[in-house]
Motif scaffolding. Structure first.
Motif, PDB file in Angstrom:
ATOM      1  N   PHE A 127       1.058  -1.216   0.000  1.00  0.00           N
ATOM      2  CA  PHE A 127      -0.108   0.161   0.010  1.00  0.00           C
ATOM      3  C   PHE A 127       0.875   1.286   0.098  1.00  0.00           C
ATOM      4  O   PHE A 127       2.197   1.141   0.289  1.00  0.00           O
ATOM      5  CB  PHE A 127      -0.986   0.066   1.145  1.00  0.00           C
ATOM      6  CG  PHE A 127      -0.625  -0.157   2.514  1.00  0.00           C
ATOM      7  CD1 PHE A 127      -0.100   1.006   3.405  1.00  0.00           C
ATOM      8  CD2 PHE A 127      -0.227  -1.389   3.204  1.00  0.00           C
ATOM      9  CE1 PHE A 127       0.469   1.008   4.549  1.00  0.00           C
ATOM     10  CE2 PHE A 127       0.396  -1.434   4.513  1.00  0.00           C
ATOM     11  CZ  PHE A 127       0.774  -0.239   5.010  1.00  0.00           C
ATOM     12  N   GLU A 128       0.149   2.390  -0.275  1.00  0.00           N
ATOM     13  CA  GLU A 128       1.065   3.750  -0.449  1.00  0.00           C
ATOM     14  C   GLU A 128       1.699   3.849   0.784  1.00  0.00           C
ATOM     15  O   GLU A 128       0.971   3.848   2.031  1.00  0.00           O
ATOM     16  CB  GLU A 128      -0.089   4.657  -0.647  1.00  0.00           C
ATOM     17  CG  GLU A 128       0.639   6.217  -0.534  1.00  0.00           C
ATOM     18  CD  GLU A 128       1.474   6.530  -1.507  1.00  0.00           C
ATOM     19  OE1 GLU A 128       2.569   7.081  -0.974  1.00  0.00           O
ATOM     20  OE2 GLU A 128       1.547   6.309  -2.723  1.00  0.00           O
ATOM     21  N   GLY A 129       2.853   4.226   0.759  1.00  0.00           N
ATOM     22  CA  GLY A 129       3.862   4.171   2.250  1.00  0.00           C
ATOM     23  C   GLY A 129       4.026   5.661   2.560  1.00  0.00           C
ATOM     24  O   GLY A 129       4.570   5.700   3.919  1.00  0.00           O
ATOM     25  N   ASP A 130       3.917   6.621   2.019  1.00  0.00           N
ATOM     26  CA  ASP A 130       4.542   8.076   2.260  1.00  0.00           C
ATOM     27  C   ASP A 130       3.307   8.773   2.936  1.00  0.00           C
ATOM     28  O   ASP A 130       2.985   9.742   2.408  1.00  0.00           O
ATOM     29  CB  ASP A 130       5.242   8.611   1.437  1.00  0.00           C
ATOM     30  CG  ASP A 130       6.744   8.104   1.083  1.00  0.00           C
ATOM     31  OD1 ASP A 130       7.050   7.592   2.065  1.00  0.00           O
ATOM     32  OD2 ASP A 130       7.030   7.958  -0.055  1.00  0.00           O
ATOM     33  N   ILE A 131       2.730   8.418   4.058  1.00  0.00           N
ATOM     34  CA  ILE A 131       1.712   9.183   4.822  1.00  0.00           C
ATOM     35  C   ILE A 131       2.265   9.766   6.028  1.00  0.00           C
ATOM     36  O   ILE A 131       2.420   9.056   7.091  1.00  0.00           O
ATOM     37  CB  ILE A 131       0.541   8.099   4.968  1.00  0.00           C
ATOM     38  CG1 ILE A 131       0.178   7.411   3.798  1.00  0.00           C
ATOM     39  CG2 ILE A 131      -0.472   8.776   5.782  1.00  0.00           C
ATOM     40  CD1 ILE A 131      -0.289   7.940   2.575  1.00  0.00           C
ATOM     41  N   PHE A 132       2.549  11.099   6.028  1.00  0.00           N
ATOM     42  CA  PHE A 132       2.989  11.556   7.259  1.00  0.00           C
ATOM     43  C   PHE A 132       2.071  12.701   7.847  1.00  0.00           C
ATOM     44  O   PHE A 132       2.395  13.528   8.489  1.00  0.00           O
ATOM     45  CB  PHE A 132       4.190  12.648   6.638  1.00  0.00           C
ATOM     46  CG  PHE A 132       5.057  11.804   5.990  1.00  0.00           C
ATOM     47  CD1 PHE A 132       6.090  10.773   6.570  1.00  0.00           C
ATOM     48  CD2 PHE A 132       5.504  11.986   4.436  1.00  0.00           C
ATOM     49  CE1 PHE A 132       6.957  10.149   5.824  1.00  0.00           C
ATOM     50  CE2 PHE A 132       6.191  11.033   3.767  1.00  0.00           C
ATOM     51  CZ  PHE A 132       7.182  10.301   4.475  1.00  0.00           C
ATOM     52  N   THR A 133       0.686  12.110   7.900  1.00  0.00           N
ATOM     53  CA  THR A 133      -0.186  12.976   8.868  1.00  0.00           C
ATOM     54  C   THR A 133       0.020  13.271  10.080  1.00  0.00           C
ATOM     55  O   THR A 133       0.367  12.134  10.851  1.00  0.00           O
ATOM     56  CB  THR A 133      -1.543  12.187   8.462  1.00  0.00           C
ATOM     57  OG1 THR A 133      -1.850  12.152   7.202  1.00  0.00           O
ATOM     58  CG2 THR A 133      -2.702  13.286   9.171  1.00  0.00           C
ATOM     59  N   ASP A 134      -0.112  14.281  10.528  1.00  0.00           N
ATOM     60  CA  ASP A 134       0.264  14.656  11.864  1.00  0.00           C
ATOM     61  C   ASP A 134      -0.992  14.261  12.886  1.00  0.00           C
ATOM     62  O   ASP A 134      -2.102  14.919  12.777  1.00  0.00           O
ATOM     63  CB  ASP A 134       0.647  16.132  12.400  1.00  0.00           C
ATOM     64  CG  ASP A 134       1.190  16.526  13.769  1.00  0.00           C
ATOM     65  OD1 ASP A 134       0.886  15.557  14.553  1.00  0.00           O
ATOM     66  OD2 ASP A 134       1.738  17.500  13.898  1.00  0.00           O
ATOM     67  N   THR A 135      -1.065  13.268  13.666  1.00  0.00           N
ATOM     68  CA  THR A 135      -2.099  13.197  14.644  1.00  0.00           C
ATOM     69  C   THR A 135      -1.887  13.366  15.969  1.00  0.00           C
ATOM     70  O   THR A 135      -2.429  12.936  16.871  1.00  0.00           O
ATOM     71  CB  THR A 135      -2.493  11.591  14.520  1.00  0.00           C
ATOM     72  OG1 THR A 135      -1.239  10.782  14.973  1.00  0.00           O
ATOM     73  CG2 THR A 135      -2.803  11.089  13.041  1.00  0.00           C
ATOM     74  N   GLY A 136      -1.109  14.318  16.294  1.00  0.00           N
ATOM     75  CA  GLY A 136      -0.951  15.054  17.538  1.00  0.00           C
ATOM     76  C   GLY A 136       0.160  14.486  18.382  1.00  0.00           C
ATOM     77  O   GLY A 136       1.048  13.629  17.746  1.00  0.00           O
ATOM     78  N   LYS A 137       0.695  15.106  19.329  1.00  0.00           N
ATOM     79  CA  LYS A 137       1.716  14.738  20.162  1.00  0.00           C
ATOM     80  C   LYS A 137       1.507  13.922  21.286  1.00  0.00           C
ATOM     81  O   LYS A 137       2.441  13.502  22.187  1.00  0.00           O
ATOM     82  CB  LYS A 137       2.173  16.136  20.800  1.00  0.00           C
ATOM     83  CG  LYS A 137       2.726  17.078  19.614  1.00  0.00           C
ATOM     84  CD  LYS A 137       3.565  18.237  20.200  1.00  0.00           C
ATOM     85  CE  LYS A 137       4.094  19.191  19.157  1.00  0.00           C
ATOM     86  NZ  LYS A 137       3.174  19.459  17.938  1.00  0.00           N
ATOM     87  N   GLY A 138       0.211  13.477  21.568  1.00  0.00           N
ATOM     88  CA  GLY A 138      -0.019  12.538  22.739  1.00  0.00           C
ATOM     89  C   GLY A 138       0.358  11.109  22.338  1.00  0.00           C
ATOM     90  O   GLY A 138       0.793  10.658  21.443  1.00  0.00           O
ATOM     91  N   ASP A 139       0.097  10.151  23.541  1.00  0.00           N
ATOM     92  CA  ASP A 139       0.573   8.938  23.590  1.00  0.00           C
ATOM     93  C   ASP A 139      -0.329   8.100  22.583  1.00  0.00           C
ATOM     94  O   ASP A 139      -0.078   6.863  22.260  1.00  0.00           O
ATOM     95  CB  ASP A 139       0.707   8.178  24.914  1.00  0.00           C
ATOM     96  CG  ASP A 139       1.694   8.637  25.799  1.00  0.00           C
ATOM     97  OD1 ASP A 139       2.872   9.269  25.027  1.00  0.00           O
ATOM     98  OD2 ASP A 139       1.834   8.493  27.068  1.00  0.00           O
TER      99      ASP A 139
END
Length: 473
Positions: A127-139
């Motif tokens: 599958f497409e591998g360059d997914i750099f979405t920021d989902t926050g800084k939490g655990d």
């Protein structure tokens, strides 16, 4: 051919250390690299050198204890954490990922049901591998990241070929979290960094700030001087793939030393089983002929015979590059970390010296366009003409009236946001069906392959280590 055992090896390592301390400053100037640090180990001995600055804005000098981001070299850390779970019988590499992560979804439901951890480790999930979405800084950032993948397209059948996949390693990081019941960063520190004595290692900017830490540098235009990047790291959601981890080269060698020692730590305790160590460097998939490695293991990139087996990994993040190479037959490893410029030139000269002095052979020359190379003939290479796309770039290959092939690449998504420059070059024949750019990019002529068939006689993939799929005829 120099010997690399006993006293000869120690003398060779001392010679490498003296050469590094003398040569590294000039090499950085020639390569326009602001700063770098290097460490080399042979047996239990280590030599180190550093030169340049950590930031051109502050002028703080680089030292051997300075931290640099290691980028995708992190993937071998992630793979080792995964293999620890295999050692404990808690993970089956050939079971579907959904056995651990029932919520794992991508756009292709049939593929999602079949993808395994082994395929994620060897970059063959498809599958497409360059997914750099920021989902926050939490655990919970990795847990949220899995939701981002729901619409990610499948490029080829799972296990069908190699295509470098950052997102797959984020999924592996989440597997580690779920089976350990702890955040990925905590797992890495308690199960690897602490047992291996890696005291100069930072999982995020909050840890990095207490050390002498490098800033990445990029060029706003070709030929411009390197400038500090506006941000230090990518999103935490990609930490398992290499978005944040930073360390000094000696600490990176401590990790490599464990793999050289059959999984034992510095106190003799087991960190990874000998079977796990060997499994990680066992070939899983052969790579296209584009002058990267020859195959990929479970985390490690595998390189052809160069006086013996070599495995390792490279890492590139925002304006920083890292290189790790391990030569088990000679009990040698080298770590090189840089913060911008033509880092590949630094790697090539340093690695060449190490291989010659400690590995018993000189490395192959880097690929370059042959002089007076003929234009690719239409009958054979018109199948390459067209547009190929991924989430980070769109690449068009065209033929002009004189019969010459041209490549034009436009950055998209996160690469465009980071001011990645467009790239245009003529393509000529390198060897076989592999073409090579005439104009270097960041000092490198990176060959590329055209693979598959779209059903109309055209190549289905432009392969540069990643398989970009054709989007037009």
């Amino acid at each position: 051919m120099p010997r690399t055992d006993g006293l000869d090896r120690v003398n060779g390592l001392d010679g490498v250390g003296a050469w590094l301390r003398h040569r590294l400053p000039g090499l950085l100037d020639e390569s326009r690299v602001p700063g770098a640090a290097v460490a080399v180990t042979a047996g239990d001995e280590v030599v180190e050198a550093a030169a340049g600055v950590l930031s051109t804005a502050t002028g703080v000098e680089a030292t051997v204890d300075s931290l640099f981001q290691i980028g995708s070299v992190t993937k071998v850390v992630t793979a080792t954490l995964v293999m620890q779970l295999v050692d404990e019988g808690r993970l089956d590499l050939d079971a579907p990922v959904r056995a651990v992560l029932p919520e794992f979804r991508i756009a292709d439901e049939r593929a999602a049901r079949r993808i395994t951890a082994r395929q994620l480790l060897s970059h063959t999930a498809g599958f497409e591998g360059d997914i750099f979405t920021d989902t926050g800084k939490g655990d919970d950032c990795l847990e949220k990241y899995l939701e981002v993948l729901h619409d990610v397209p499948q490029l080829f059948e799972p296990g069908g070929m190699f295509s470098y996949n950052n997102a797959g390693y984020c999924v592996l990081g989440r597997i580690v979290e779920v089976l350990r019941g702890e955040p990925f960063d905590v797992c890495a520190r308690t199960r690897l960094f602490a047992p291996l004595g890696m005291t100069h290692t930072a999982s995020d900017p909050y840890e990095a700030i207490v050390h002498r830490t490098a800033v990445g540098h990029t060029q706003r235009s070709p030929g411009a001087p390197p400038e500090p990047t506006p941000v230090w790291a990518l999103a935490r959601s990609n930490a398992a793939a290499g978005s944040m981890l930073a360390m000094r080269p000696r600490d990176l060698l401590a990790f490599a030393r464990m793999h050289l020692a059959g999984g034992r730590g510095p106190d003799g305790g087991s960190v990874l089983s000998p079977d796990g160590v060997l499994a990680m460097r066992g070939p899983q998939i052969t790579l296209p002929d584009i002058d990267q490695g020859t195959a990929w293991g479970l985390g490690w990139e595998l390189f052809g015979p160069t006086g013996g087996t070599v495995f390792g990994h490279d890492g590139n993040t925002i304006g920083q590059s890292a290189f790790l190479r391990v030569m088990p037959e000679h009990d040698v490893a080298v770590a090189i970390v840089t913060n911008g410029g033509l880092s590949r030139q630094v790697y090539a000269e340093v690695m060449g010296r190490v291989l010659t002095e400690l590995g018993g052979a000189a490395p192959p020359a880097p690929p370059t366009p042959p002089e007076a190379a003929p234009a690719p003939e239409a009958a054979r290479y018109d199948r390459c003409v067209g547009t190929y796309a991924s989430s980070t770039s769109e690449t068009t290959v065209s033929r002009d009236a004189a019969g010459r092939l041209w490549l034009e690449r436009t950055p998209l998504g996160v690469t465009a946001d980071l001011d990645e420059a467009p790239y245009r070059t003529e393509l000529v024949i390198w060897r076989g069906d592999t073409l090579i750019p005439v104009e270097p990019e960041r000092g490198v002529h990176a060959p590329l392959a055209f693979l598959g068939d779209d059903g109309h006689g055209h190549a289905l993939y432009l392969h540069t280590g990643r398989a970009d799929r054709r989007v037009s005829r």
